[in-house]
Design a protein around this motif. Sequence first.
Motif, short mmCIF file in Angstrom:
data_model
loop_
_atom_site.label_atom_id
_atom_site.label_comp_id
_atom_site.label_asym_id
_atom_site.label_seq_id
_atom_site.Cartn_x
_atom_site.Cartn_y
_atom_site.Cartn_z
N PRO A 53 0.79 -1.23 0.00
CA PRO A 53 0.00 0.00 0.00
C PRO A 53 0.83 1.29 0.00
O PRO A 53 0.47 2.26 -0.63
CB PRO A 53 -0.85 -0.09 1.27
CG PRO A 53 -0.69 -1.47 1.78
CD PRO A 53 0.47 -2.11 1.11
N ASP A 54 1.96 1.30 0.69
CA ASP A 54 2.75 2.53 0.78
C ASP A 54 4.01 2.47 -0.09
O ASP A 54 4.95 3.25 0.10
CB ASP A 54 3.14 2.80 2.23
CG ASP A 54 4.07 1.73 2.79
OD1 ASP A 54 4.11 0.62 2.21
OD2 ASP A 54 4.75 2.01 3.79
N THR A 57 5.67 5.66 -1.79
CA THR A 57 6.26 6.71 -0.94
C THR A 57 7.26 6.18 0.07
O THR A 57 7.87 6.96 0.79
CB THR A 57 5.14 7.46 -0.19
OG1 THR A 57 4.38 6.51 0.57
CG2 THR A 57 4.22 8.20 -1.16
N LYS A 90 4.21 2.52 -12.19
CA LYS A 90 4.39 2.67 -10.75
C LYS A 90 5.79 3.19 -10.42
O LYS A 90 5.96 4.02 -9.52
CB LYS A 90 4.14 1.34 -10.03
CG LYS A 90 2.67 0.99 -9.94
CD LYS A 90 2.46 -0.27 -9.13
CE LYS A 90 0.97 -0.55 -8.97
NZ LYS A 90 0.72 -1.68 -8.09
N HIS A 93 5.77 6.83 -11.37
CA HIS A 93 4.92 7.55 -10.41
C HIS A 93 5.69 7.77 -9.11
O HIS A 93 5.68 8.88 -8.55
CB HIS A 93 3.64 6.75 -10.17
CG HIS A 93 2.64 7.44 -9.32
ND1 HIS A 93 1.56 6.80 -8.80
CD2 HIS A 93 2.54 8.72 -8.86
CE1 HIS A 93 0.83 7.64 -8.07
NE2 HIS A 93 1.41 8.81 -8.10
N SER A 94 6.38 6.74 -8.62
CA SER A 94 7.16 6.87 -7.39
C SER A 94 8.25 7.94 -7.53
O SER A 94 8.45 8.76 -6.64
CB SER A 94 7.78 5.52 -7.03
OG SER A 94 8.56 5.62 -5.87
N TRP A 102 4.82 14.95 -9.50
CA TRP A 102 3.44 14.48 -9.33
C TRP A 102 2.95 14.94 -7.97
O TRP A 102 3.62 14.71 -6.96
CB TRP A 102 3.42 12.95 -9.40
CG TRP A 102 2.04 12.37 -9.48
CD1 TRP A 102 1.20 12.15 -8.43
CD2 TRP A 102 1.35 11.95 -10.63
NE1 TRP A 102 0.02 11.62 -8.87
CE2 TRP A 102 0.10 11.47 -10.23
CE3 TRP A 102 1.68 11.91 -11.99
CZ2 TRP A 102 -0.84 10.97 -11.12
CZ3 TRP A 102 0.75 11.41 -12.87
CH2 TRP A 102 -0.49 10.95 -12.44
N GLY A 105 -0.98 12.68 -3.11
CA GLY A 105 -2.40 12.46 -2.88
C GLY A 105 -3.23 12.28 -4.14
O GLY A 105 -4.39 11.91 -4.07
N VAL A 106 -2.65 12.54 -5.31
CA VAL A 106 -3.38 12.36 -6.57
C VAL A 106 -3.08 10.95 -7.07
O VAL A 106 -1.93 10.57 -7.21
CB VAL A 106 -2.97 13.42 -7.62
CG1 VAL A 106 -3.66 13.16 -8.95
CG2 VAL A 106 -3.27 14.81 -7.12
N ALA A 107 -4.11 10.17 -7.31
CA ALA A 107 -3.93 8.78 -7.74
C ALA A 107 -3.65 8.70 -9.24
O ALA A 107 -4.22 9.46 -10.03
CB ALA A 107 -5.18 7.97 -7.41
N ALA A 108 -2.78 7.78 -9.59
CA ALA A 108 -2.49 7.54 -11.01
C ALA A 108 -3.64 6.76 -11.62
O ALA A 108 -4.21 5.89 -10.96
CB ALA A 108 -1.19 6.76 -11.16
N GLU A 110 -5.62 3.95 -13.81
CA GLU A 110 -5.33 2.55 -14.09
C GLU A 110 -4.73 2.43 -15.49
O GLU A 110 -5.18 3.09 -16.42
CB GLU A 110 -6.61 1.72 -14.01
CG GLU A 110 -7.09 1.49 -12.60
CD GLU A 110 -6.09 0.71 -11.76
OE1 GLU A 110 -5.55 -0.31 -12.25
OE2 GLU A 110 -5.84 1.13 -10.62
#
Length: 156
Positions: A53-54, A57, A90, A93-94, A102, A105-108, A110
């Motif tokens: 989940p984390d 970050t 992912k 995004h990381s 990025w 708190g903003v979700a990438a 799908e």
Amino acid sequence: MSSDSSSSEPEQPLFGVDFYNARRARWLTPTVPPRPPEPSSSRRKLEQVLGAPDALTSDDVWFGSIEKIWKGLGSGGRLKRRLPMRLVIKIIHSAWLRDQTWPVGVAAPEPDDELEPPDPPPAPIILPASATSSGISTPWTLVDEPDDTQHASLLA
């Protein structure tokens, strides 16, 4: 084309409408199917790590796995093994969260790389101009769906 061509390929017409339709069919047929990524223990480990989940970050995940991959990708390097696009997204995004490209708190969204590509459009059917009675003198006429008028003229 040489005279000793393989007999497993069907003989193609040399000109005209049949040649066009045969060539178009060959152009729209993939030559080799896409290969799925090779399963490996390192990829399975990366999938598990990025599935947490984390993970995006986490410093442990970043310095343990993702940083090296990101540095290679960011410098224009190539991956040693193929990765599914969802994992590459992912990783990117990381990295973007880390360098604040990025917003936190903003979700990438799908990924859509696992969907089947759409079927290619069907090849148009081309008939000699003599097959229609439009009165226009052209060497070829494109026929999508014959409407009642065209159908009646083809039967006449």
